[in-house]
Design a protein around this motif. Structure first.
Motif, PDB file in Angstrom:
ATOM      1  N   VAL A  88      62.319 -80.161 113.373  1.00  0.00           N
ATOM      2  CA  VAL A  88      62.970 -80.242 112.066  1.00  0.00           C
ATOM      3  C   VAL A  88      63.254 -78.844 111.523  1.00  0.00           C
ATOM      4  O   VAL A  88      64.333 -78.575 110.988  1.00  0.00           O
ATOM      5  CB  VAL A  88      62.093 -81.040 111.080  1.00  0.00           C
ATOM      6  CG1 VAL A  88      62.673 -80.981 109.675  1.00  0.00           C
ATOM      7  CG2 VAL A  88      61.965 -82.485 111.535  1.00  0.00           C
ATOM      8  N   LYS A  89      62.283 -77.931 111.688  1.00  0.00           N
ATOM      9  CA  LYS A  89      62.453 -76.568 111.187  1.00  0.00           C
ATOM     10  C   LYS A  89      63.641 -75.870 111.844  1.00  0.00           C
ATOM     11  O   LYS A  89      64.465 -75.244 111.158  1.00  0.00           O
ATOM     12  CB  LYS A  89      61.161 -75.786 111.427  1.00  0.00           C
ATOM     13  CG  LYS A  89      61.133 -74.375 110.895  1.00  0.00           C
ATOM     14  CD  LYS A  89      61.495 -73.328 111.930  1.00  0.00           C
ATOM     15  CE  LYS A  89      60.573 -73.342 113.123  1.00  0.00           C
ATOM     16  NZ  LYS A  89      60.992 -72.317 114.130  1.00  0.00           N
ATOM     17  N   ILE A 102      62.651 -81.279 104.394  1.00  0.00           N
ATOM     18  CA  ILE A 102      61.730 -81.735 105.438  1.00  0.00           C
ATOM     19  C   ILE A 102      61.815 -83.251 105.600  1.00  0.00           C
ATOM     20  O   ILE A 102      61.972 -83.775 106.705  1.00  0.00           O
ATOM     21  CB  ILE A 102      60.284 -81.326 105.091  1.00  0.00           C
ATOM     22  CG1 ILE A 102      60.172 -79.793 105.034  1.00  0.00           C
ATOM     23  CG2 ILE A 102      59.302 -81.881 106.113  1.00  0.00           C
ATOM     24  CD1 ILE A 102      58.832 -79.309 104.513  1.00  0.00           C
ATOM     25  N   SER A 103      61.739 -83.966 104.478  1.00  0.00           N
ATOM     26  CA  SER A 103      61.740 -85.432 104.548  1.00  0.00           C
ATOM     27  C   SER A 103      63.067 -85.970 105.064  1.00  0.00           C
ATOM     28  O   SER A 103      63.099 -86.863 105.921  1.00  0.00           O
ATOM     29  CB  SER A 103      61.434 -86.022 103.172  1.00  0.00           C
ATOM     30  OG  SER A 103      62.368 -85.551 102.211  1.00  0.00           O
ATOM     31  N   SER A 104      64.190 -85.414 104.565  1.00  0.00           N
ATOM     32  CA  SER A 104      65.490 -85.889 105.038  1.00  0.00           C
ATOM     33  C   SER A 104      65.718 -85.505 106.492  1.00  0.00           C
ATOM     34  O   SER A 104      66.370 -86.235 107.248  1.00  0.00           O
ATOM     35  CB  SER A 104      66.619 -85.320 104.167  1.00  0.00           C
ATOM     36  OG  SER A 104      66.719 -83.912 104.320  1.00  0.00           O
ATOM     37  N   GLY A 105      65.152 -84.361 106.901  1.00  0.00           N
ATOM     38  CA  GLY A 105      65.275 -83.931 108.290  1.00  0.00           C
ATOM     39  C   GLY A 105      64.609 -84.910 109.242  1.00  0.00           C
ATOM     40  O   GLY A 105      65.180 -85.277 110.277  1.00  0.00           O
ATOM     41  N   PHE A 106      63.399 -85.356 108.884  1.00  0.00           N
ATOM     42  CA  PHE A 106      62.724 -86.360 109.703  1.00  0.00           C
ATOM     43  C   PHE A 106      63.509 -87.672 109.712  1.00  0.00           C
ATOM     44  O   PHE A 106      63.584 -88.363 110.725  1.00  0.00           O
ATOM     45  CB  PHE A 106      61.305 -86.601 109.183  1.00  0.00           C
ATOM     46  CG  PHE A 106      60.299 -85.609 109.688  1.00  0.00           C
ATOM     47  CD1 PHE A 106      59.903 -85.617 111.018  1.00  0.00           C
ATOM     48  CD2 PHE A 106      59.743 -84.663 108.838  1.00  0.00           C
ATOM     49  CE1 PHE A 106      58.982 -84.697 111.498  1.00  0.00           C
ATOM     50  CE2 PHE A 106      58.818 -83.742 109.302  1.00  0.00           C
ATOM     51  CZ  PHE A 106      58.439 -83.759 110.632  1.00  0.00           C
ATOM     52  N   LYS A 116      61.242 -91.197 119.950  1.00  0.00           N
ATOM     53  CA  LYS A 116      61.216 -90.366 121.145  1.00  0.00           C
ATOM     54  C   LYS A 116      61.826 -88.987 120.892  1.00  0.00           C
ATOM     55  O   LYS A 116      61.422 -87.986 121.498  1.00  0.00           O
ATOM     56  CB  LYS A 116      61.955 -91.079 122.281  1.00  0.00           C
ATOM     57  CG  LYS A 116      61.837 -90.405 123.628  1.00  0.00           C
ATOM     58  CD  LYS A 116      62.551 -91.220 124.700  1.00  0.00           C
ATOM     59  CE  LYS A 116      62.436 -90.534 126.062  1.00  0.00           C
ATOM     60  NZ  LYS A 116      63.142 -91.318 127.121  1.00  0.00           N
ATOM     61  N   GLY A 117      62.779 -88.936 119.976  1.00  0.00           N
ATOM     62  CA  GLY A 117      63.464 -87.681 119.693  1.00  0.00           C
ATOM     63  C   GLY A 117      62.593 -86.636 119.028  1.00  0.00           C
ATOM     64  O   GLY A 117      62.916 -85.446 119.057  1.00  0.00           O
ATOM     65  N   PHE A 118      61.479 -87.066 118.415  1.00  0.00           N
ATOM     66  CA  PHE A 118      60.607 -86.109 117.729  1.00  0.00           C
ATOM     67  C   PHE A 118      59.926 -85.146 118.690  1.00  0.00           C
ATOM     68  O   PHE A 118      59.441 -84.094 118.266  1.00  0.00           O
ATOM     69  CB  PHE A 118      59.545 -86.856 116.916  1.00  0.00           C
ATOM     70  CG  PHE A 118      60.077 -87.476 115.650  1.00  0.00           C
ATOM     71  CD1 PHE A 118      60.723 -86.705 114.698  1.00  0.00           C
ATOM     72  CD2 PHE A 118      59.951 -88.826 115.423  1.00  0.00           C
ATOM     73  CE1 PHE A 118      61.214 -87.270 113.536  1.00  0.00           C
ATOM     74  CE2 PHE A 118      60.441 -89.407 114.260  1.00  0.00           C
ATOM     75  CZ  PHE A 118      61.080 -88.631 113.306  1.00  0.00           C
ATOM     76  N   PHE A 119      59.857 -85.502 119.972  1.00  0.00           N
ATOM     77  CA  PHE A 119      59.193 -84.622 120.938  1.00  0.00           C
ATOM     78  C   PHE A 119      60.172 -84.064 121.968  1.00  0.00           C
ATOM     79  O   PHE A 119      59.776 -83.682 123.058  1.00  0.00           O
ATOM     80  CB  PHE A 119      58.033 -85.359 121.623  1.00  0.00           C
ATOM     81  CG  PHE A 119      56.799 -85.445 120.773  1.00  0.00           C
ATOM     82  CD1 PHE A 119      55.867 -84.411 120.783  1.00  0.00           C
ATOM     83  CD2 PHE A 119      56.599 -86.514 119.931  1.00  0.00           C
ATOM     84  CE1 PHE A 119      54.740 -84.471 119.975  1.00  0.00           C
ATOM     85  CE2 PHE A 119      55.479 -86.583 119.118  1.00  0.00           C
ATOM     86  CZ  PHE A 119      54.547 -85.565 119.140  1.00  0.00           C
ATOM     87  N   ARG A 120      61.433 -84.014 121.582  1.00  0.00           N
ATOM     88  CA  ARG A 120      62.416 -83.416 122.479  1.00  0.00           C
ATOM     89  C   ARG A 120      62.112 -81.917 122.634  1.00  0.00           C
ATOM     90  O   ARG A 120      61.910 -81.212 121.650  1.00  0.00           O
ATOM     91  CB  ARG A 120      63.825 -83.604 121.922  1.00  0.00           C
ATOM     92  CG  ARG A 120      64.917 -83.299 122.937  1.00  0.00           C
ATOM     93  CD  ARG A 120      66.290 -83.737 122.474  1.00  0.00           C
ATOM     94  NE  ARG A 120      66.829 -82.821 121.480  1.00  0.00           N
ATOM     95  CZ  ARG A 120      67.022 -83.134 120.214  1.00  0.00           C
ATOM     96  NH1 ARG A 120      66.691 -84.335 119.775  1.00  0.00           N
ATOM     97  NH2 ARG A 120      67.525 -82.257 119.357  1.00  0.00           N
TER      98      ARG A 120
END
Length: 363
Positions: A88-89, A102-106, A116-120
């Protein structure tokens, strides 16, 4: 049946019941055999007691190996664990109109790529930061001792903060050479949807697009980000931990429980991490921009982001991420040191070099 006198003697080492002159002769031979001139242990060498099997000697090759292994666990595991925050950062830095907070990014990532995309990009993160951690912590311990020996015990204690700064900067120069290729691939995978699924296809695709030297295109900004970060990380940690033991904890460090010592390591690491995030954030924005845009320059980044943007874009999230990250890294690193029988980091004045210690003992 009585045992013959000669038989009783044969069951006991002879020097224990021989005449005093013979005892002295045997003991002299034992001492002589352990002297450096005869290839034995150096003067002052202590054999570990049976209650301390395999204890690692400070500043020995085994000590530096243990610190290197602790660095791998410390950096590799923690950076991989915060991959979603890092993802996200990086996207907030590259596309702030789409990733506004941060919230909208997630929310955007979840909607477009699913959980699954969170650990790309986790594989280049794990490999890159494991290599960096090995060099960062291993070489820091080496350079800290090396510069302390050059300065001597008096100046090492007087200018210990300068030694922390010099040792950490020297270590980070080497560590970033190990990190840079994986960092370049990681940022491209995370910030360009469709570029690659991960390291296996992203690495050759990156080389085909940028060339092998392109993997080190961001090395100077990476040094600009990581060297100030690491100098702050180690120097402030050592200072904070020393202050905690001196002013906040009434019990001397060597009398504190290992659990309390590890708690101090985490707390000192978290506070140090906040300082690290602020100091290194402009260069972090530059690294993300340069690795995302083909052929981009530092001037392009400054023109697009602006000076204010360089210092503030994505900073709140990075403070949370780096504070937690640094606290966890010091906690894991010192926990591993305790596990292998070494003391935790910081809290005491630098030890005098071994040669000086022996000279004082002989005086």
């Amino acid at each position: 049946m009585a045992t013959p006198e000669s038989s009783r003697h044969s069951l006991i080492p002879s020097f224990l019941y021989s005449s005093s002159s013979k005892k002295s002769l045997v003991l002299e031979k034992m001492v002589a055999s352990s002297s450096p001139a005869n290839g034995g242990a150096p003067k002052g060498f202590l054999v570990p007691s049976p209650s301390e099997p395999g204890k690692i000697e400070m500043y020995s090759p085994a000590f530096y190996t243990a610190c290197t292994a602790g660095g791998i666990l410390s950096c590799g595991l923690t950076h991989t664990a915060v991959t979603p925050l890092d993802l996200v950062k990086c996207n907030m830095q590259i596309d702030p109109t789409k990733y506004k907070s941060i919230s909208s990014g997630f929310g955007v990532l979840l909607k477009e790529q699913g959980l699954k995309g969170f650990f790309r990009g986790w594989v280049p993160t794990l490999l890159g930061y494991s290599a960096q951690g090995a060099c960062k912590f291993g070489f820091y311990e080496f350079f800290k001792k090396y510069y302390s020996d050059i300065a001597g015990p008096e100046y090492a204690a007087k200018y210990k903060t300068l030694i922390y700064l010099a040792g950490s900067a020297s270590a980070e120069v080497i560590a970033d050479v190990a990190l840079c290729p994986m960092e370049a691939v990681k940022v491209r995978v995370q910030t360009q949807p469709g570029f690659a699924r991960g390291l296996a296809d992203g690495f050759p695709k990156f080389i085909k697009s940028e060339g092998a030297l392109g993997l080190y295109k961001g090395i100077v900004p990476l040094w600009g980000r990581q060297i100030p970060y690491t100098m702050m990380k180690f120097a402030s940690f050592e200072t904070i931990v020393e202050m905690l033991y001196k002013h906040a904890i009434p019990t001397p460090k060597d009398q504190c429980s290992k659990t309390l010592q590890l708690g101090v390591s985490f707390a000192g690491g978290y506070v140090a991490g906040v300082f690290c995030a602020v100091v290194s954030h402009p260069a972090d924005n530059l690294v993300s921009f340069l690795n995302n845009a083909k052929g981009a320059t530092v001037g392009d980044a400054v023109k697009k982001l602006g000076l204010w943007g360089l210092f503030t874009r994505g900073l709140p999230l990075r403070i949370v991420m780096i504070g937690t990250l640094t606290g966890a890294q010091w906690g894991i690193y010192d926990a591993f040191k305790v596990f292998v029988g070494l003391p935790t980091t910081g809290g005491v004045a630098p030890a005098a070099p071994a040669s000086t210690t022996r000279e004082l003992a002989e005086a």
